[in-house]
Design a protein around this motif. Sequence first.
Motif, PDB file in Angstrom:
ATOM      1  N   ARG A   5      -8.081   9.758  18.349  1.00 40.51           N
ATOM      2  CA  ARG A   5      -8.949  10.235  19.416  1.00 40.51           C
ATOM      3  C   ARG A   5      -9.822   9.104  19.958  1.00 40.51           C
ATOM      4  O   ARG A   5     -10.051   8.989  21.161  1.00 40.51           O
ATOM      5  CB  ARG A   5      -9.824  11.362  18.883  1.00 40.51           C
ATOM      6  N   CYS A   6     -10.321   8.269  19.044  1.00 40.65           N
ATOM      7  CA  CYS A   6     -11.271   7.223  19.449  1.00 40.65           C
ATOM      8  C   CYS A   6     -10.692   6.295  20.504  1.00 40.65           C
ATOM      9  O   CYS A   6     -11.407   5.721  21.306  1.00 40.65           O
ATOM     10  CB  CYS A   6     -11.711   6.403  18.241  1.00 40.65           C
ATOM     11  N   ASN A   7      -9.376   6.086  20.444  1.00 38.58           N
ATOM     12  CA  ASN A   7      -8.773   5.177  21.404  1.00 38.58           C
ATOM     13  C   ASN A   7      -7.675   5.839  22.227  1.00 38.58           C
ATOM     14  O   ASN A   7      -6.856   5.140  22.835  1.00 38.58           O
ATOM     15  CB  ASN A   7      -8.255   3.925  20.691  1.00 38.58           C
ATOM     16  N   SER A   8      -7.655   7.154  22.250  1.00 46.91           N
ATOM     17  CA  SER A   8      -6.709   7.911  23.080  1.00 46.91           C
ATOM     18  C   SER A   8      -5.272   7.465  22.845  1.00 46.91           C
ATOM     19  O   SER A   8      -4.534   7.196  23.788  1.00 46.91           O
ATOM     20  CB  SER A   8      -7.050   7.778  24.568  1.00 46.91           C
ATOM     21  N   ARG A  25      -4.524  -0.185  19.083  1.00 52.36           N
ATOM     22  CA  ARG A  25      -5.939   0.044  18.734  1.00 52.36           C
ATOM     23  C   ARG A  25      -6.142   1.350  17.974  1.00 52.36           C
ATOM     24  O   ARG A  25      -7.274   1.771  17.757  1.00 52.36           O
ATOM     25  CB  ARG A  25      -6.837   0.032  19.961  1.00 52.36           C
ATOM     26  N   ALA A  27      -6.723   3.792  15.035  1.00 59.07           N
ATOM     27  CA  ALA A  27      -7.438   3.656  13.751  1.00 59.07           C
ATOM     28  C   ALA A  27      -8.478   2.549  13.769  1.00 59.07           C
ATOM     29  O   ALA A  27      -8.985   2.169  12.719  1.00 59.07           O
ATOM     30  CB  ALA A  27      -6.470   3.443  12.582  1.00 59.07           C
ATOM     31  N   THR A  28      -8.821   2.035  14.950  1.00 56.58           N
ATOM     32  CA  THR A  28      -9.857   1.002  14.985  1.00 56.58           C
ATOM     33  C   THR A  28     -11.213   1.582  15.382  1.00 56.58           C
ATOM     34  O   THR A  28     -12.171   0.852  15.552  1.00 56.58           O
ATOM     35  CB  THR A  28      -9.500  -0.111  15.989  1.00 56.58           C
ATOM     36  N   GLY A  29     -11.274   2.894  15.559  1.00 60.85           N
ATOM     37  CA  GLY A  29     -12.567   3.492  15.914  1.00 60.85           C
ATOM     38  C   GLY A  29     -13.251   4.001  14.668  1.00 60.85           C
ATOM     39  O   GLY A  29     -13.761   3.225  13.869  1.00 60.85           O
ATOM     40  N   CYS A  30     -13.208   5.328  14.473  1.00 60.48           N
ATOM     41  CA  CYS A  30     -13.854   5.874  13.285  1.00 60.48           C
ATOM     42  C   CYS A  30     -13.005   5.638  12.039  1.00 60.48           C
ATOM     43  O   CYS A  30     -13.491   5.733  10.920  1.00 60.48           O
ATOM     44  CB  CYS A  30     -14.117   7.369  13.465  1.00 60.48           C
ATOM     45  N   GLY A  31     -11.716   5.317  12.260  1.00 63.28           N
ATOM     46  CA  GLY A  31     -10.855   4.968  11.136  1.00 63.28           C
ATOM     47  C   GLY A  31     -10.238   6.155  10.425  1.00 63.28           C
ATOM     48  O   GLY A  31      -9.442   5.976   9.502  1.00 63.28           O
ATOM     49  N   SER A  32     -10.553   7.373  10.869  1.00 57.22           N
ATOM     50  CA  SER A  32     -10.100   8.531  10.086  1.00 57.22           C
ATOM     51  C   SER A  32      -8.608   8.805  10.247  1.00 57.22           C
ATOM     52  O   SER A  32      -8.028   9.523   9.454  1.00 57.22           O
ATOM     53  CB  SER A  32     -10.919   9.768  10.437  1.00 57.22           C
TER      54      SER A  32
END
Lengths: 481, 693
Positions: A430-433, A458, A460-465
Amino acid sequence: MNRQHVVIVGYGMAGARLADEMRTRDPGGEATRITMIGAEPHHAYNRVLLSSVLAGNLRHSTVLLHDERWAEDKGIDLRIGVGATALDPVASTVTLTDGGVVGYDILVLAMGSRPWLPPVEGLTTEGGGLADGALTFRMIDDCAEIRRRARPGSPVAVLGGGVLGVEAAKALAAGGAAVTVVHPGEHIMERQLDTRAARVLTRVLTGHDIDFRIAASAARYVPGAGLKLDDGSHVVAETVVVSAGVRAETSLADSAGLLVRRGIVVDDALRTNDRRIHAIGDCAEHRSTGAGLVQPAWEQARVLADLLTGADDAARYRGSRVVTRLKARGVDLTALGEPHTDPDEPGAEVLSFDDPVGCRYAKLVLREDRLTGAILLGFPDAAATIAQLHDRGTPAPRDRLGLLLGRSLPSGSPTAASPADLPANALVCRCNSVSKSALVDAWRTGATDGPALRAATRAATGCGSCGDTVQGIADWLADTA
Amino acid sequence: MPRSITATHCPYCALQCGMNLTGGTPEPVEVRPRDFPVNAGGLCQKGWTSPALLDSPSRLTAPLIREAGTLREASWDEALDLVATRLRALRAEHGADSVAVFGGGGLTNEKSYLLGKFARVALGTSRIDYNGRFCMSSAAAAATKAFGLDRGLPFPVTDLAGADAVLLAGANPAETMPPFLRHLRKARASGGLIVVDPRRTATAQQASLHLAPAPGTDVALALGILHAAVAEGRTDESYVAERTAGFDGLWRIAARYWPEHVERITGVAAAEQREAATLMAAAENAYVLTARGAEQHATGVDTVNAWINLALALGLPGKIGSGWGCLTGQGNGQGGREHGQKADQLPGYRSITDPAAREHVAKVWGVAEHTLPRQGSSAYELLDAIGTEGGPRALLVFGSNIAVSAPHSSNIADRLSTLDFLVTADIVLSETSALADVVFPVTQWAEEEGTLTNLEGRVLLRRKAIDPPATVRTDLAVIAGIARRLGQPPDRFPAEAETVFTELRAASKGGAADYSGISYDRLLRGEALHWPVPSAAHPGTPRLFLDTFATADGRARFVPVEHTGPSERADAEFPLLATTGRVLNHYQSGAQTRNIAALNTVEPEVYVEVHPDTADRAGLRHGDLARVRSRRGELIARVRWVSGIRADVVFLPFHYAGAQRANLLTNPALDPKSRMPEFKVCAVAIAPAKDTA
């Protein structure tokens, strides 16, 4: 403007709330002067929490509604430990047990109710008091006395299986007393429960070490020995807690000639047949309904405060939608509206779920898609939504099963067992669509392991969940490539 | 010219993720996440795509002046001269307060500081406030009441990694600051993540316990959980006795909020309230964190205090490994409220009504104390007064897009249209700039230098990575240029960030937010400096309140709060409650992110989330256009069926402009203390758009 002298007789939950609500609207006391008469020798306390006090979870000091400085801070003339003995509507005075006489411009009767004592031989003394070992469960001092007597292992009989009786029995059993509930009706909590619900509740409470004697009346009480029932059997009890119901406290109103039926009759302005005398809370009867619960009493206090302070002269009380919640730790029971409706009644939609082994029971009554009655035993999540639907009269959710369970059933996005099962457009990160198809595309253009997929998309490079999911897709692609 | 790597920070939210920038004209700028404590190597899509705005075709490159109704390009001197001339004339004719200034929580500390000084000294106006009033002022007021001091997180964000329980009240970091979730892994794994939100947000979906109260009933919910903790004997009695004051007064209220009663008000099951109390009390390390969902109410301060009360009863604040904190929103949401762009404040988080504070700041500014204006009106009130007798006639806007972000935005648009003179400084032609008489094109994040204070009170240096287009200037240069033309001595309004910062240090010295020991050199060396930093040798204060709270007696305060509910209730005509918020791919008014294709293609238009039952009853299928109406306005939005939202609530994101503004609906009822508007609740009705057109 002349300051009206408002005398409130009864410093319980209704009277205390009225004084608080009045001072919220009239903090400086410009419109009203308040005298408060309270018979109990304490500051007002939260009676709703008495079963918690009885169970030992809350202390006396913790359930007080006001502290020592309250009356002074609010500029209220508070007389506690003083009852009212006579009311003279012509002279506009109230006579007190200490001999004092108080004049009023406006009188509010908030005297509550008193326990009803069933006609059991030996239960009362000649003086009208309770015999040794017999106690009511109404006042905060009752709690201390019951707790003192009902030691672990000590046999206690509870007379009456209504809401309060069940709460008292549960609290006492939790404290280790050997509790027997003696109930004359066909089943416990008849007003709130249908037969099947009562059956499940009885089973639940039996599991909490409470014995029941249903459809049985006590005929005689012998201090130290216990109760003899009308079927000839005997219930051993060192202590008898009487919770056979309450009656509105109307004696003062009666003797003053006010209109009294089951309670002091009031109109939508909470006025008795004397324009300058109001009544709220348990002692009042509004549209043929007694209060008996705190919520109507508080709603009445709000309306009356609006009227007496002039904050809203148009305020009216038009009745409350009552919800009964049993306050007994470990038992989640809600009842409201019309719980007894027969499933075959035309126009009524009745849903029920009866799980005697799992100790759960639910019944919902709907009319024209609106919830009009409910019993929920063992469905703690559902009660919140049900009560709000009942309060607001909004249409019930289409998903009736979800309504019963208190949550909507999972739909739409079942958890995929493997990455292969995910739809291509499923959003993985979700963090990087980043969708699954974007990851597959990246793999095809050379990003052929987890880190490379992350770098390329990209993901898994946001919140990583979603890190595990991305790795799972990498593994799946590696296996299938 | 290719450049070396510049270690800097993201232009968006308060997390201020560390990032490295490489490249630059003519090569495209590339971004890589940096292993900085707050983001630990993570970035969300906004951060990854942030360079796209640097060379965006939407970028403003020349000053604009309105002539015959349209904006034309002008030279810097012409634009600055015009502004100075008009301001002078208005001031002469209508007095100093006829000119108002509006700032933003995204501006650097240096800009916030210089803007405040500019308003008070160069313009002599009391009318300055900023958009932080729309987003964090309720938490600021509540924290000040409870602790005597306001710093978003009074502990480093990395402390959260050790928590086994975290209660998030009105926070949706999975969308608003995704890398933040990295710090909540342990809480999630321990089954201790509790999320309070009327919607099943992306964050709530990760929670072990999701409490969905009716909008505007958080005070009751927090009281109910506190009541449950007391009834279960779960409070920290020795902490309450030794480190706090006011528990008894609060309890007299909380005693009336037993869980079953609260269930009736909030719709949150009594059992869930008890479970929340148990999870929080049983945890070794627990935190209560609040955000806009708690704050953006007419009872926002009370709501935050209600959550702080819970944290205090559980003995959390002021201890290592536990606490209460506010997740600030904007990039410099924290620093932006400390240095004087608020109507009631002077630099160093000083009160403008405090004589000693006025004296100190006046001395640093080299002016007499009595020349400093008094406290001005708050953001919405300032804007609402435009066009009224004695109201502002000119408005200077920096770092804010009020035409989209203010509540009841049709009213704000009306107000703005009555201005004699509107000046903005902007990166792109935002909806507000499109209404302006003069627009200054300004530099953005990677093209300039400046400090920001992130959500944990840590001061960061955002370094310049590339040269700006030759024709744009910094906000500081715009302020300096106007000030000089208004007759101010040049050295009073420097345009170099570090020079401004040196002066800010002196002005903040001795204040609550004392920056005097912070220097660009220390920041460049990578020192982690959380304020206060009262001397050059001071290591900073990562954790506040460990020994004592900042109140007169050192004790934290339980604040007695009552539930009153939202100012607007649902009724027969407007039977639903609308709440507003953000989506991951956009930021604030969307002025930046709507100009970035990679973001805008994901969420290109306003939508309304509706429960399927509610939508179905209104005759709305998923994907239909709905007309959403409130007492103040209406808009048309694409319907999304969402089963995880309360059936009595709809949700709209607020990032869109013009006829898609969610704030056409919102209620400008203000909190009496923080003056924050009630963005989070207003009564609405929905219907198919075609039927009512």
